[in-house]
Enzyme design. Structure first.
Site, short mmCIF file in Angstrom:
data_model
loop_
_atom_site.label_atom_id
_atom_site.label_comp_id
_atom_site.label_asym_id
_atom_site.label_seq_id
_atom_site.Cartn_x
_atom_site.Cartn_y
_atom_site.Cartn_z
CD GLU A 54 11.14 -26.73 -13.97
OE1 GLU A 54 11.91 -25.79 -13.66
OE2 GLU A 54 10.32 -27.23 -13.17
CG PHE A 116 -0.83 -24.56 -6.38
CD1 PHE A 116 -0.08 -23.48 -5.92
CD2 PHE A 116 -0.21 -25.81 -6.43
CE1 PHE A 116 1.23 -23.64 -5.53
CE2 PHE A 116 1.10 -25.97 -6.03
CZ PHE A 116 1.82 -24.88 -5.57
CD GLN A 117 3.30 -25.98 -8.89
OE1 GLN A 117 3.07 -27.13 -9.23
NE2 GLN A 117 4.46 -25.61 -8.36
CE LYS A 166 -2.01 -35.17 -10.19
NZ LYS A 166 -1.66 -34.62 -8.88
CG MET A 484 29.48 -9.82 -27.66
SD MET A 484 30.91 -9.67 -28.75
CE MET A 484 31.03 -11.32 -29.42
#
Lengths: 587, 172
Positions: A54, A116-117, A166, A484
């Site tokens: 993502e 969940f999630q 949802k 760096m």
């Protein structure tokens, strides 16, 4: 239309995206967004690019947005989907990149239950988005999406998050078009105050040692603003410098260009900033990477600051004439007022100022020791630039030494051709950003200039390149070090290279092949040109693993905590160890 | 435009008119904590139900440059309608309400009641061994009252924080 009442949330969402002119969405499916993916499946208008992480979806949308000037669109699922997107959101926030990120959420009845999630996405993203919404009623959905696009692109652009439970995307509701949506509160001021503009041009006309300091705001303002900035440069004959984000705003081939400003900017740009008597900051924000130590920043100058974000004014550096407004609108007024007042620059003073600047230019601060044995990183970028300039490539970068060399040694004559993570400094930005730009411009040459460490932070996107047939060229400057980090350890920590060397790296050529791409390794300067040509001429994605001199550092450098006139020009200056204790605590 | 760098910090009362929507208070508080600004007091309540508006009164302190930043940062929050610095914009009335619980018997109990009278505090609860006083006024008056109650058996204080409004005919 009565028919509009019968749409479900997912249909409303897709209709709203269509009405906003969204052609591409970068995303990754999951449980909470399945109804939206089902709608995407049923249609052919909106193109979905399936990324492999993502974070990459967000960077790809940034690359797409920066290369096109449009609003990027992202779709991810709830919980880990949204938390993975967070780095990209903050990156877009700090670099003022317009984006709408849609995140799935558990059904409203489960919010707060540690489902969940489930993640508190609006809570987590509040400080790293320009604005965010949790849609609780399907009848608000269309309005929220239209508002989100309006907020993302208006004023100082930025990422807007829309969290979609949802049950909201499955419920039936009403669609309204963008023309029906007016934002109640958010109406950024685009026209600058005319009295301030008059004072600004009067000051510019009196300037003996002026400089124009241009930032990413010029590019964000649009192509008209870019043309007006070039016009202002030509009209005044003033020297100008650009920030990392502003590269390409005004052509680098202009004889008035002093190169980039800041920590790794040129000697002439930084000294001109330090010694000028009038500084015109246009769409930049006096970032600490630009100013160095603020208490000694440009001590003799009067400062004009043009910015659309009032909170940028007097944040880091106190200015004399602030002009709050959109760069395009303000420059248009400035040029008009300048002409109406029949103002002229002080030619005599300007001439002697240019003589002073030419003296600094003569230092040739970007020079480096050439080698026939090892590929110097600067040489690698120089050759890449020379061999691709006629193709007008879009260059993306990761973060670190290679990014600074790319900024120093590539010359951009156009905006929207340079994609780099400036504010957040996100390793792993370049490959997905290049991917996003390539999606927008399938025929163009798009190159990710990378380090061997940065590239591995989103290397999984090689699979996306293969699946979407995106011919991104990956130019790895491989020195086996977090370069760096190593440079700072050398400068500030007595050369104790704690964890900045990586003994193990993948075989990048085999890695390219594993992902169905082509690759080549090059370690001799004499072979470099042929290798670059092979990369360009080979169809499809390509990794060129360029083994570079591991000990090279980026110069010039303003050490942390130092002023513009305390630059290190090369290894010989480094020996003097000018860095203070103060510098050690700075980032 | 503010002057050059000023080391002096000043106390400012800022009124913020916002859309009464979920998360708006979190945005304001997050801005202060995230950017390291002080909050001395903060009050929030709906003030116009029909327009769905809430009013936040925040008392903060900082240098002139910081106060200017705070106002600019508040103004750019999307649900913010208006930000007014009541300290800068001319005379304003500030009030705070406190409930002050004092427990004790004998001379101290009588003394607390006498001082409450001087401060025009109301007694809103009483037992044989305690009072709860309600006092309204400027924050410094409430501070003074609480200080006087301290040796007389002060056991608990609850304060609303400052609410403020500009004097004169004009709305925010």
């Amino acid at each position: 239309m009565s028919h509009d009442h019968d749409l479900n949330g997912a249909e409303i969402l897709l209709k709203a995206l269509a009405d906003q002119g969204v052609e591409v969405v970068f995303g990754y499916p999951g449980g909470a967004v399945l109804p939206i993916y089902d709608e995407i499946f049923k249609q052919n208008r909106l193109r979905h690019i399936l990324v492999r992480h993502e974070q990459a979806a967000v960077h790809a949308a940034e690359g797409y947005a920066r290369a096109t000037g449009k609003v990027g669109a992202v779709l991810v699922t709830s919980g880990p989907g949204s938390t993975n997107a967070v780095t990209g959101l903050l990156d877009a926030m700090l670099d003022s990149t317009p984006m709408v990120c849609m995140t799935g959420q558990v059904p409203t009845s489960l919010i707060g239950n540690d489902a969940f999630q489930e993640a508190d996405t609006t809570g987590i993203t509040r400080p790293c988005s320009k604005h965010n919404y949790l849609v609780k009623d399907v009848n608000d959905l269309a309005r929220v999406i239209h508002e989100a696009f309006y907020v993302a692109k208006s004023g100082r652009p930025g990422p807007v998050v829309v969290d979609l439970p949802k049950d909201v995307v499955t419920a039936k509701g009403r669609y309204i078009g963008p023309d029906k949506v007016r934002h109640k509160t958010y109406k950024p001021k685009v026209k600058g105050d005319i009295a301030a503009i008059e004072a600004a041009v009067d000051l510019m006309a009196q300037a003996k040692k002026p400089i124009l300091y241009l930032g990413g705001g010029v590019i964000n303002s649009g192509l008209e603003a870019v043309a007006l900035a070039t016009k202002l440069v030509k009209m005044t004959g003033f020297p100008f410098t650009q920030t990392l984000m502003g590269l390409g705003a005004v052509p680098a081939s202009s004889p008035q260009y002093l190169g980039m400003v800041g920590m790794h900017g040129t000697f002439e740009a930084n000294l001109a900033m330090h010694d000028c008597d009038v500084m015109v900051c246009i769409g930049a924000r006096f970032d600490d990477r630009v100013t160095g130590k603020t208490s000694t920043f440009s001590p003799k100058s009067k400062k004009i600051h043009i910015d659309i974000d009032p909170s940028s004014i007097n944040k880091n550096v106190v200015v004399d004439i602030p002009v709050v407004g959109d760069v395009g609108h303000v420059l248009e007024d400035m040029i008009r007022v300048w002409k109406a007042k029949q103002l002229h620059v002080d030619e005599k003073a300007l001439k002697s100022w240019w003589r002073e600047i030419d003296g600094w230019r003569a230092k040739d601060c970007l020079r480096y020791t050439k080698s026939k044995k090892v590929i110097k990183p600067q040489y690698a970028i120089e050759r890449l630039y020379e061999l691709t300039r006629d193709k007008d490539p879009i260059i993306a970068t990761e973060v670190g030494q290679h990014q600074m060399w790319a900024a120093q040694f590539s010359k951009f004559d156009q905006p929207r051709h340079w994609l780099s993570s400036g504010g957040l400094g996100t390793m792993g930005f370049g490959l997905p950003a290049a991917m996003g730009a390539q999606v927008a411009f399938p025929e163009k040459l798009v190159i990710d200039i990378a380090g061997e460490s940065s590239i591995q932070m989103n290397i999984q996107e090689m699979a996306t390149l293969a699946q979407e047939r995106l011919p991104v060229k990956i130019f790895i400057m491989n020195n086996q070090y977090l370069g760096m980090v190593r440079q700072w350890q050398e400068l500030l920590h007595g050369g104790r290279y704690a964890e900045s060397h990586m003994d193990v790296h993948p075989d990048f050529v085999k890695l390219a092949e594993a992902y169905g791409a082509k690759g080549r390794r090059v370690d001799k300067p004499a072979d470099l040109d042929a290798a670059i040509m092979e990369m360009i001429e080979t169809p499809g994605a390509f990794i060129l693993d360029v083994r570079t001199d591991a000990s090279e550092n980026v110069f010039p450098m303003i050490p942390p905590g130092a002023a513009h006139n305390e630059m290190l020009l090369g290894p010989e200056d480094e020996a003097e160890k000018p860095s203070s204790e103060d510098g050690m605590v700075l980032v | 435009m503010t002057g050059k760098h000023q080391p002096h910090t000043h106390r400012h009362t800022i009124a913020v008119l916002v859309d009464n929507e979920p998360g708006v208070l979190a945005r304001v508080i997050g801005l202060f904590s995230g950017r390291g600004y002080n909050i001395e007091s903060l009050t929030v309540a709906e003030v116009a139900a029909r327009d769905n508006l809430s009013r936040i009164t925040v008392v903060t302190s900082g240098t002139a440059q910081i106060i200017e930043q705070i106002k600019a940062q508040l103004s750019r929050l999307v649900p913010v309608h208006k930000v007014v610095d009541l300290t800068n914009e001319g005379p304003a009335v500030e009030r705070e309400l406190a409930l002050v619980k004092v427990a004790g018997i004998g001379e101290k109990r009588v003394e607390s009641l006498r001082i409450a009278g001087i401060f025009r505090a109301h007694t809103v609860d009483s037992t044989n061994e305690s009072f709860v006083f309600e006092i309204v006024g400027r924050s410094d008056k409430i501070d003074a009252f609480i200080n006087l109650m301290e040796p007389l058996g002060l056991v608990d204080v609850s304060r609303t924080g400052v609410v403020a409004i500009a004097r004169g005919t004009q709305p925010l």
